[in-house]
Design a protein around this motif. Structure first.
Motif, PDB file in Angstrom:
ATOM      1  N   SER A  13       0.877  31.436  -6.529  1.00 28.38           N
ATOM      2  CA  SER A  13      -0.209  30.721  -5.095  1.00 28.38           C
ATOM      3  C   SER A  13      -1.552  31.433  -4.908  1.00 28.38           C
ATOM      4  CB  SER A  13       1.172  31.015  -4.073  1.00 28.38           C
ATOM      5  OG  SER A  13       0.509  30.916  -3.230  1.00 28.38           O
ATOM      6  N   TRP A  16      -4.028  30.703  -7.381  1.00 23.12           N
ATOM      7  CA  TRP A  16      -3.944  29.329  -7.296  1.00 23.12           C
ATOM      8  C   TRP A  16      -5.279  29.159  -6.070  1.00 23.12           C
ATOM      9  CZ3 TRP A  16      -3.159  25.908  -2.878  1.00 23.12           C
ATOM     10  CH2 TRP A  16      -3.517  24.350  -3.178  1.00 23.12           C
ATOM     11  N   GLN A  20      -9.799  27.759  -3.296  1.00 19.11           N
ATOM     12  CA  GLN A  20      -9.580  26.800  -1.499  1.00 19.11           C
ATOM     13  C   GLN A  20     -10.101  27.281  -1.183  1.00 19.11           C
ATOM     14  OE1 GLN A  20      -7.853  24.330  -2.493  1.00 19.11           O
ATOM     15  NE2 GLN A  20      -7.669  25.546  -4.505  1.00 19.11           N
ATOM     16  N   GLU A  55      -3.565  28.305 -15.804  1.00 17.81           N
ATOM     17  CA  GLU A  55      -3.111  26.841 -14.509  1.00 17.81           C
ATOM     18  C   GLU A  55      -3.474  27.357 -13.511  1.00 17.81           C
ATOM     19  OE1 GLU A  55       0.823  26.410 -16.038  1.00 17.81           O
ATOM     20  OE2 GLU A  55       0.943  26.528 -18.225  1.00 17.81           O
ATOM     21  N   ALA A  56      -3.091  28.270 -13.030  1.00 16.11           N
ATOM     22  CA  ALA A  56      -3.687  28.278 -11.550  1.00 16.11           C
ATOM     23  C   ALA A  56      -5.196  27.752 -10.832  1.00 16.11           C
ATOM     24  CB  ALA A  56      -3.460  29.848 -11.208  1.00 16.11           C
ATOM     25  N   GLY A  58      -6.201  25.198 -11.927  1.00 14.70           N
ATOM     26  CA  GLY A  58      -6.279  23.546 -11.436  1.00 14.70           C
ATOM     27  C   GLY A  58      -5.155  23.214 -10.780  1.00 14.70           C
ATOM     28  N   SER A  59      -3.953  24.264 -10.693  1.00 12.71           N
ATOM     29  CA  SER A  59      -2.648  23.620  -9.778  1.00 12.71           C
ATOM     30  C   SER A  59      -2.021  25.049  -9.480  1.00 12.71           C
ATOM     31  CB  SER A  59      -2.226  22.998 -10.401  1.00 12.71           C
ATOM     32  OG  SER A  59      -0.428  22.706 -10.329  1.00 12.71           O
ATOM     33  N   PRO A  60      -1.236  25.018  -7.666  1.00  8.79           N
ATOM     34  CA  PRO A  60      -0.564  25.875  -7.249  1.00  8.79           C
ATOM     35  C   PRO A  60       0.630  26.034  -8.110  1.00  8.79           C
ATOM     36  CG  PRO A  60      -0.647  23.590  -5.873  1.00  8.79           C
ATOM     37  CD  PRO A  60      -1.768  22.960  -7.016  1.00  8.79           C
ATOM     38  N   THR A  61       0.924  24.832  -9.074  1.00  4.89           N
ATOM     39  CA  THR A  61       2.485  25.235  -9.571  1.00  4.89           C
ATOM     40  C   THR A  61       1.935  25.313 -10.794  1.00  4.89           C
ATOM     41  OG1 THR A  61       3.431  23.948  -7.437  1.00  4.89           O
ATOM     42  CG2 THR A  61       4.418  24.263  -9.553  1.00  4.89           C
ATOM     43  N   THR A  63       3.187  24.784 -14.581  1.00 11.24           N
ATOM     44  CA  THR A  63       4.602  24.623 -15.658  1.00 11.24           C
ATOM     45  C   THR A  63       5.244  25.487 -15.950  1.00 11.24           C
ATOM     46  OG1 THR A  63       3.556  25.317 -17.767  1.00 11.24           O
ATOM     47  CG2 THR A  63       2.553  23.314 -17.105  1.00 11.24           C
TER      48      THR A  63
END
Length: 104
Positions: A13, A16, A20, A55-56, A58-61, A63
């Motif tokens: 979190s 990511w 923001q 991965e962070a 592009g996405s808060p979660t 894989t």
């Protein structure tokens, strides 16, 4: 959730949220930076951590596979380095009450 699972979720979190517009409150952000620094210092050459960071972007979660690999790497680090385990536990305990609060 275990201490390590919480740490990995909060780390994902935090990574990511850097992209923001609205940052977290400064005290929480400082503690999350501390968590990230602690984990990065311990897992600096760990491919799973590099995957989590990618991965962070592009996405808060992350894989499920990446999350599982980072959890395993942290569990191994806690098992082999009790001082690291104590430091991670202290960070998680400081973050637990503030991360449980609902966002404003």
């Amino acid at each position: 959730m275990t201490m390590v699972e919480l740490a990995v979720g909060w780390l994902a979190s935090h990574l990511w949220s850097h992209g923001q517009a609205e940052p977290r409150e400064p005290a929480v952000e400082e503690q999350l930076r501390g968590l990230a620094g602690l984990v990065r210092a311990k897992l600096e050459d760990e491919p799973a951590l590099a995957s989590l960071e990618r991965e962070a972007a592009g996405s808060p979660t992350p894989t499920a596979g990446t999350r599982r690999r980072v959890v395993q790497a942290l569990e191994d680090a806690v098992w082999t380095d009790p001082h690291f385990g104590e430091a991670l536990a202290a960070v998680v305990e400081r973050l637990r009450p503030v991360m449980a609060r609902p966002a404003d």
